[in-house]
Design a protein around this motif. Sequence first.
Motif, PDB file in Angstrom:
ATOM      1  N   HIS A 129      26.091 -13.909 -26.860  1.00 15.83           N
ATOM      2  CA  HIS A 129      25.228 -13.185 -25.928  1.00 15.83           C
ATOM      3  C   HIS A 129      24.181 -14.122 -25.340  1.00 15.83           C
ATOM      4  O   HIS A 129      23.614 -14.945 -26.061  1.00 15.83           O
ATOM      5  CB  HIS A 129      24.529 -12.026 -26.642  1.00 15.83           C
ATOM      6  N   GLY A 155      27.603 -10.848 -22.386  1.00 15.70           N
ATOM      7  CA  GLY A 155      28.467 -11.648 -23.233  1.00 15.70           C
ATOM      8  C   GLY A 155      29.006 -12.814 -22.429  1.00 15.70           C
ATOM      9  O   GLY A 155      29.527 -12.635 -21.327  1.00 15.70           O
ATOM     10  N   VAL A 156      28.849 -14.016 -22.960  1.00 15.07           N
ATOM     11  CA  VAL A 156      29.258 -15.222 -22.241  1.00 15.07           C
ATOM     12  C   VAL A 156      30.322 -15.948 -23.064  1.00 15.07           C
ATOM     13  O   VAL A 156      30.141 -16.181 -24.253  1.00 15.07           O
ATOM     14  CB  VAL A 156      28.056 -16.150 -21.979  1.00 15.07           C
ATOM     15  N   THR A 157      31.417 -16.294 -22.407  1.00 11.59           N
ATOM     16  CA  THR A 157      32.561 -16.942 -23.047  1.00 11.59           C
ATOM     17  C   THR A 157      32.809 -18.292 -22.407  1.00 11.59           C
ATOM     18  O   THR A 157      32.682 -18.435 -21.187  1.00 11.59           O
ATOM     19  CB  THR A 157      33.817 -16.053 -22.890  1.00 11.59           C
ATOM     20  N   THR A 204      32.209 -17.434 -27.928  1.00  9.40           N
ATOM     21  CA  THR A 204      31.600 -16.315 -27.211  1.00  9.40           C
ATOM     22  C   THR A 204      30.272 -15.954 -27.855  1.00  9.40           C
ATOM     23  O   THR A 204      30.138 -16.014 -29.070  1.00  9.40           O
ATOM     24  CB  THR A 204      32.538 -15.085 -27.279  1.00  9.40           C
ATOM     25  N   VAL A 247      26.903 -21.021 -22.725  1.00 13.37           N
ATOM     26  CA  VAL A 247      28.161 -21.661 -23.132  1.00 13.37           C
ATOM     27  C   VAL A 247      27.859 -22.898 -23.976  1.00 13.37           C
ATOM     28  O   VAL A 247      28.454 -23.102 -25.040  1.00 13.37           O
ATOM     29  CB  VAL A 247      29.023 -22.031 -21.901  1.00 13.37           C
ATOM     30  N   GLU A 292      30.380  -9.083 -18.865  1.00 13.50           N
ATOM     31  CA  GLU A 292      31.127 -10.216 -19.418  1.00 13.50           C
ATOM     32  C   GLU A 292      31.194 -11.337 -18.385  1.00 13.50           C
ATOM     33  O   GLU A 292      31.539 -11.098 -17.223  1.00 13.50           O
ATOM     34  CB  GLU A 292      32.551  -9.796 -19.786  1.00 13.50           C
ATOM     35  N   GLU A 297      26.189 -21.689 -27.453  1.00 12.56           N
ATOM     36  CA  GLU A 297      27.147 -21.040 -28.350  1.00 12.56           C
ATOM     37  C   GLU A 297      28.191 -22.035 -28.863  1.00 12.56           C
ATOM     38  O   GLU A 297      28.582 -21.971 -30.020  1.00 12.56           O
ATOM     39  CB  GLU A 297      27.818 -19.854 -27.661  1.00 12.56           C
ATOM     40  N   ALA A 314      32.545 -15.544 -17.982  1.00 15.95           N
ATOM     41  CA  ALA A 314      33.301 -16.642 -18.612  1.00 15.95           C
ATOM     42  C   ALA A 314      33.301 -17.858 -17.695  1.00 15.95           C
ATOM     43  O   ALA A 314      33.395 -17.730 -16.470  1.00 15.95           O
ATOM     44  CB  ALA A 314      34.729 -16.215 -18.910  1.00 15.95           C
ATOM     45  N   HIS A 370      37.103 -15.312 -35.614  1.00 18.44           N
ATOM     46  CA  HIS A 370      35.785 -14.691 -35.778  1.00 18.44           C
ATOM     47  C   HIS A 370      35.760 -13.747 -36.971  1.00 18.44           C
ATOM     48  O   HIS A 370      36.634 -12.899 -37.118  1.00 18.44           O
ATOM     49  CB  HIS A 370      35.406 -13.931 -34.503  1.00 18.44           C
ATOM     50  N   TRP A 398      35.117  -9.806 -35.903  1.00 16.82           N
ATOM     51  CA  TRP A 398      36.023  -9.140 -34.968  1.00 16.82           C
ATOM     52  C   TRP A 398      37.132  -8.410 -35.719  1.00 16.82           C
ATOM     53  O   TRP A 398      37.437  -8.753 -36.865  1.00 16.82           O
ATOM     54  CB  TRP A 398      36.628 -10.156 -34.015  1.00 16.82           C
ATOM     55  N   HIS A 445      41.075 -12.933 -23.600  1.00 18.56           N
ATOM     56  CA  HIS A 445      40.956 -14.379 -23.778  1.00 18.56           C
ATOM     57  C   HIS A 445      42.280 -15.073 -23.476  1.00 18.56           C
ATOM     58  O   HIS A 445      42.299 -16.150 -22.883  1.00 18.56           O
ATOM     59  CB  HIS A 445      40.455 -14.712 -25.180  1.00 18.56           C
TER      60      HIS A 445
END
Length: 151
Positions: A63, A31-33, A61, A74, A103, A77, A105, A48, A51, A141
């Motif tokens: 995948h 998971g990339v934020t 965020t 990043v 995860e 997305e 970020a 979201h 969520w 976050h």
Amino acid sequence: MYGIAARLWRMMRGSWQWRLMWLAHAKFTVGVTGVVRDERGRVLLLRHRMWPRDRCWGLPTGHAARGEDFPGTVVREGKEETGLDVVPGRLVMLNSGFRLRVEVAYEAVLAGGTLKIDSFEILEAGWFEPDALPDSLMPVHRELIHRRVAV
């Protein structure tokens, strides 16, 4: 015993070794934020659709796709969810231990584009001052936003 295992390992070579390693180790999604900020220091938050309602606000965020580098995730997305162009900066978080998820970020800055949300995933988007964040923001976050790292 270990000598026999070592000899068998060396005899396998190449792709067979990789297949065995793949079977023996955990598989992860990544998971990339993006902690996306504009020129005024405001942070981009998205509400979201998928969520939990008590934690529905969060950063952009998604995948990582197979073979995709994480800064590229990043960028992708950000574009898919908001229509905005972002430039990823410094890595600000790398965590594992979420079952089969890692995860990642990055800090990021707005580079252009027009805000147009992906209504399948996103209900709402907005720019928020770091001291005026929604109550239903994902706790991790919130921590990333306040862990300001220069881009």
